[in-house]
Design an enzyme around this catalytic site. Structure first.
Site, PDB file in Angstrom:
ATOM      1  N   CYS A  16      -7.006   0.693  -2.031  1.00 44.94           N
ATOM      2  CA  CYS A  16      -6.790   0.107  -0.714  1.00 44.94           C
ATOM      3  C   CYS A  16      -6.560  -1.378  -0.921  1.00 44.94           C
ATOM      4  O   CYS A  16      -7.370  -2.062  -1.549  1.00 44.94           O
ATOM      5  CB  CYS A  16      -8.014   0.357   0.156  1.00 44.94           C
ATOM      6  SG  CYS A  16      -7.960  -0.578   1.679  1.00 44.94           S
ATOM      7  N   CYS A  25      -4.083   0.007   8.557  1.00 41.16           N
ATOM      8  CA  CYS A  25      -3.444  -1.295   8.748  1.00 41.16           C
ATOM      9  C   CYS A  25      -2.248  -1.159   9.693  1.00 41.16           C
ATOM     10  O   CYS A  25      -1.633  -0.109   9.772  1.00 41.16           O
ATOM     11  CB  CYS A  25      -2.954  -1.855   7.423  1.00 41.16           C
ATOM     12  SG  CYS A  25      -4.286  -2.258   6.291  1.00 41.16           S
ATOM     13  N   TYR A  73     -25.823 -14.149  20.892  1.00 39.71           N
ATOM     14  CA  TYR A  73     -25.235 -13.004  20.178  1.00 39.71           C
ATOM     15  C   TYR A  73     -25.229 -13.351  18.683  1.00 39.71           C
ATOM     16  O   TYR A  73     -24.174 -13.409  18.040  1.00 39.71           O
ATOM     17  CB  TYR A  73     -23.813 -12.704  20.668  1.00 39.71           C
ATOM     18  CG  TYR A  73     -23.707 -12.515  22.159  1.00 39.71           C
ATOM     19  CD1 TYR A  73     -23.980 -11.280  22.740  1.00 39.71           C
ATOM     20  CD2 TYR A  73     -23.362 -13.574  23.009  1.00 39.71           C
ATOM     21  CE1 TYR A  73     -23.895 -11.099  24.117  1.00 39.71           C
ATOM     22  CE2 TYR A  73     -23.274 -13.402  24.376  1.00 39.71           C
ATOM     23  CZ  TYR A  73     -23.533 -12.161  24.928  1.00 39.71           C
ATOM     24  OH  TYR A  73     -23.453 -11.985  26.286  1.00 39.71           O
ATOM     25  N   CYS A 109       0.834  -1.203   0.000  1.00 38.64           N
ATOM     26  CA  CYS A 109       0.000   0.000   0.000  1.00 38.64           C
ATOM     27  C   CYS A 109       0.871   1.256   0.000  1.00 38.64           C
ATOM     28  O   CYS A 109       1.758   1.386   0.838  1.00 38.64           O
ATOM     29  CB  CYS A 109      -0.882  -0.017   1.242  1.00 38.64           C
ATOM     30  SG  CYS A 109      -1.718   1.529   1.527  1.00 38.64           S
ATOM     31  N   GLU A 159     -30.607 -12.362  19.780  1.00 40.30           N
ATOM     32  CA  GLU A 159     -29.918 -11.153  19.302  1.00 40.30           C
ATOM     33  C   GLU A 159     -30.655  -9.918  19.820  1.00 40.30           C
ATOM     34  O   GLU A 159     -31.878  -9.845  19.793  1.00 40.30           O
ATOM     35  CB  GLU A 159     -29.877 -11.164  17.765  1.00 40.30           C
ATOM     36  CG  GLU A 159     -29.523  -9.855  17.098  1.00 40.30           C
ATOM     37  CD  GLU A 159     -28.149  -9.302  17.451  1.00 40.30           C
ATOM     38  OE1 GLU A 159     -27.181 -10.069  17.549  1.00 40.30           O
ATOM     39  OE2 GLU A 159     -28.058  -8.070  17.642  1.00 40.30           O
ATOM     40  N   ASP A 180     -21.030 -15.846  20.393  1.00 39.50           N
ATOM     41  CA  ASP A 180     -20.144 -15.012  19.572  1.00 39.50           C
ATOM     42  C   ASP A 180     -20.271 -13.584  20.099  1.00 39.50           C
ATOM     43  O   ASP A 180     -20.870 -12.720  19.464  1.00 39.50           O
ATOM     44  CB  ASP A 180     -20.604 -15.130  18.107  1.00 39.50           C
ATOM     45  CG  ASP A 180     -19.679 -14.422  17.135  1.00 39.50           C
ATOM     46  OD1 ASP A 180     -18.628 -13.920  17.567  1.00 39.50           O
ATOM     47  OD2 ASP A 180     -20.015 -14.368  15.944  1.00 39.50           O
ATOM     48  N   CYS A 194     -13.776 -11.801  19.405  1.00 46.39           N
ATOM     49  CA  CYS A 194     -12.874 -10.956  18.615  1.00 46.39           C
ATOM     50  C   CYS A 194     -11.978 -10.135  19.529  1.00 46.39           C
ATOM     51  O   CYS A 194     -11.300  -9.223  19.068  1.00 46.39           O
ATOM     52  CB  CYS A 194     -13.687 -10.049  17.683  1.00 46.39           C
ATOM     53  SG  CYS A 194     -14.870  -9.027  18.557  1.00 46.39           S
TER      54      CYS A 194
HETATM   55  N1  SAH Z   1     -22.783 -14.311  15.310  1.00 47.90           N
HETATM   56  C1  SAH Z   1     -22.998 -13.238  14.391  1.00 47.90           C
HETATM   57  C2  SAH Z   1     -22.843 -11.847  14.991  1.00 47.90           C
HETATM   58  C3  SAH Z   1     -21.710 -11.610  15.921  1.00 47.90           C
HETATM   59  S1  SAH Z   1     -21.443  -9.934  16.341  1.00 47.90           S
HETATM   60  C4  SAH Z   1     -22.137 -13.410  13.144  1.00 47.90           C
HETATM   61  O1  SAH Z   1     -21.200 -14.212  13.148  1.00 47.90           O
HETATM   62  O2  SAH Z   1     -22.399 -12.757  12.144  1.00 47.90           O
HETATM   63  C5  SAH Z   1     -22.132  -9.847  17.957  1.00 47.90           C
HETATM   64  C6  SAH Z   1     -23.628  -9.625  17.992  1.00 47.90           C
HETATM   65  O3  SAH Z   1     -24.047  -9.536  19.362  1.00 47.90           O
HETATM   66  C7  SAH Z   1     -24.090  -8.317  17.328  1.00 47.90           C
HETATM   67  O4  SAH Z   1     -25.062  -8.619  16.366  1.00 47.90           O
HETATM   68  C8  SAH Z   1     -24.699  -7.506  18.489  1.00 47.90           C
HETATM   69  O5  SAH Z   1     -25.813  -6.735  18.101  1.00 47.90           O
HETATM   70  C9  SAH Z   1     -25.104  -8.603  19.456  1.00 47.90           C
HETATM   71  N2  SAH Z   1     -25.227  -8.219  20.871  1.00 47.90           N
HETATM   72  C10 SAH Z   1     -24.448  -7.345  21.558  1.00 47.90           C
HETATM   73  N3  SAH Z   1     -24.822  -7.306  22.863  1.00 47.90           N
HETATM   74  C11 SAH Z   1     -25.854  -8.183  22.996  1.00 47.90           C
HETATM   75  C12 SAH Z   1     -26.648  -8.598  24.110  1.00 47.90           C
HETATM   76  N4  SAH Z   1     -26.442  -8.091  25.317  1.00 47.90           N
HETATM   77  N5  SAH Z   1     -27.600  -9.517  23.894  1.00 47.90           N
HETATM   78  C13 SAH Z   1     -27.808 -10.038  22.652  1.00 47.90           C
HETATM   79  N6  SAH Z   1     -27.078  -9.678  21.565  1.00 47.90           N
HETATM   80  C14 SAH Z   1     -26.118  -8.762  21.724  1.00 47.90           C
END
Ligand code: SAH
Length: 445
Positions: free
Chosen positions: A156, A79, A309, A70, A330, A375, A402
């Site tokens: 990019c 980055c 999540y 880049c 969610e 997640d 993450c």
């Molecule tokens: N598993 C999904 C999204 C992961 S990102 C994928 O792989 O695409 C994490 C998600 O958790 C987001 O969509 C966010 O809106 C949700 N989130 C955050 N805090 C939360 C809570 N307290 N209860 C339920 N969901 C939540």
């Protein structure tokens, strides 16, 4: 005032991949400095006892240093590892997970090597780029870190190549049709940002023009010319954001061309993606992430699965054909509604989609789960969720994270009742300092 200069050897890396120089009574984090390198650096600012600096002169070079692909890697700041080999980056990411687990969670369990990409460039399926006037020219690119100054960048190297040429055409059309980019100070002009989403498995491309006004001169001609130059674009959306804000997208939208959404798939399940949908940005790595998570979960036909999540329900919907029933929980309404639509279109019937806070849901549910895949967002989960998880007593838990720091903290709530089976980091965001980790846990006997 003359800024302080220091000289030293990089003995460690910070959790954000900056080179660390330790002096007698000072710790200095240096941008783009690699392990073992010696440099003279200029201190830019100090925060919480740490000095932040940039390289003035590189005195001893690491064999891991490479010429960045880049052209604006040092000024852009998007980055972290553009100047290092991919092996170096992956080694950093593994150590970041090992360190967080041992220092924060006091967990010493072997961590697998990071699952990387064969080609760690041109992967992002979504980009959001601001436009600005610069004299006679119009520029676009990323903001320089902590500023609103655009570092112009024509290509990019982490974005899908289809987006690169569309951005260049948009700039040319704006110049020839006299469509002004937004001016933050005067709050005038038309185009604030352009968002482009590219599908990996279908030839779909979406362009979202984020504008400061409801309509603008030459709009129809602009759309026509853009589609003529790029027949690969199958939808164009205008998103209207008239507020004085850093938030990119506004509430109101108009579909200017096509259906207003694109289609992509993950492991054979289709998803409709609109301008605002959350969708993982690395299409190749997300398939590796989910495949590994499912392998670790050893899903069975008799399993009652909780996808906590769940976003737009990607994990739950892909897992549905392998289990008896799946519940996706969610918090965000828009993601939840997307999930309902996606489940319908994929004709998945053994699924419950719940719009709730995961903690509240798990505390109050009467369901007993065999497997939980969670997640969590960057800030991690809550002690109440994790305690309820132990009470619910699933046989297997898969924690996808993450953020190694909150992962390490959260695991401490589980390891009294669960044994860690495997820890697998994965590189979802090559060239950045971020790392994704999957941990599988099994109930103690
Ligand atoms: N598993 C999904 C999204 C992961 S990102 C994928 O792989 O695409 C994490 C998600 O958790 C987001 O969509 C966010 O809106 C949700 N989130 C955050 N805090 C939360 C809570 N307290 N209860 C339920 N969901 C939540």
């Amino acid at each position: 005032m003359k800024k302080e200069h220091i000289t030293g050897i990089c003995c460690d890396l910070s959790s954000e991949g900056k080179g660390v120089i330790r002096l007698d009574n000072q710790v200095v984090f240096v941008d783009s400095l690699l392990l073992g390198e010696k440099a003279e650096a200029e201190v830019d600012y100090q925060s919480k006892g740490i000095s932040y600096a940039h390289i003035v002169s590189l005195l001893e070079k690491s064999p891991e240093r490479i010429k960045p692909l880049c052209p604006v890697s040092t000024s852009c700041g998007g980055c972290t590892f553009e100047n290092a080999t991919y092996q170096y980056e992956l080694a950093f990411k593994k150590k970041k997970v090992v360190d967080a687990l041992s220092q924060i969670g006091h967990i010493s369990f072997p961590v697998n090597d990071v699952i990387g990409m064969d080609e760690p460039y041109y992967y992002r399926n979504k980009i959001q780029v601001p436009f600005q006037r610069n004299g006679k020219d119009i520029v676009y690119g990323f903001y320089k870190a902590n500023t609103h100054k655009i570092i112009p960048n024509k290509e990019c190297v982490i974005e899908d190549k289809r987006a690169t040429s569309i951005l260049s055409t948009i700039k040319d059309l704006m110049l020839s049709m006299h469509i002004e980019p937004y001016d933050e100070d005067k709050r005038s002009g038309v185009i604030r940002h352009v968002l482009i989403r590219t599908s990996y498995h279908y030839p779909d491309v979406m362009v979202v023009l984020v504008t400061n006004c409801d309509t603008f001169p030459s709009r129809n001609n602009f759309v026509k010319s853009l589609v003529n130059s790029h027949p690969e674009i199958n939808t164009i959306v205008q998103n209207i954001n008239t507020r004085d804000t850093n938030v990119i997208l506004g509430e109101k939208e108009k579909v200017l061309y096509g259906k207003g959404f694109i289609k992509d798939s993950i492991l054979g399940i289709n998803f409709n993606i609109s301008s605002k949908s959350f969708f993982q940005v690395n299409p190749l790595q997300v398939e590796k992430l989910y495949s590994k998570a499912f392998e670790m979960a050893t899903l069975k036909e008799s399993d009652n699965l909780l996808d906590a999540y769940s976003g737009v329900g990607t994990i739950g919907m892909i897992a549905a054909s392998h289990v008896k029933h799946v519940t996706c929980v969610e918090l965000e309404k828009s993601a939840h509604y997307n999930a309902i639509k996606n489940a319908k279109e994929n004709k998945i019937s053994n699924i419950s989609l719940v719009n709730d806070d995961c903690t509240q849901y798990l505390i109050h549910t009467n369901e007993r789960y065999d497997v939980v895949i969670m997640d969590a967002p960057r800030k991690g989960s809550t002690p109440e969720f994790l305690q309820s998880l132990v009470t619910n007593s699933p046989e297997r838990i898969i924690y996808i994270s993450c953020n190694p720091a909150t992962l390490a903290r959260d695991l401490t709530y589980l390891i009294g009742d669960y044994d860690i089976q495997e820890i697998q980091p994965l590189d979802m965001f090559p060239r950045s300092f971020h790392v994704e980790t999957i941990v599988s846990l099994k109930k103690k006997v």
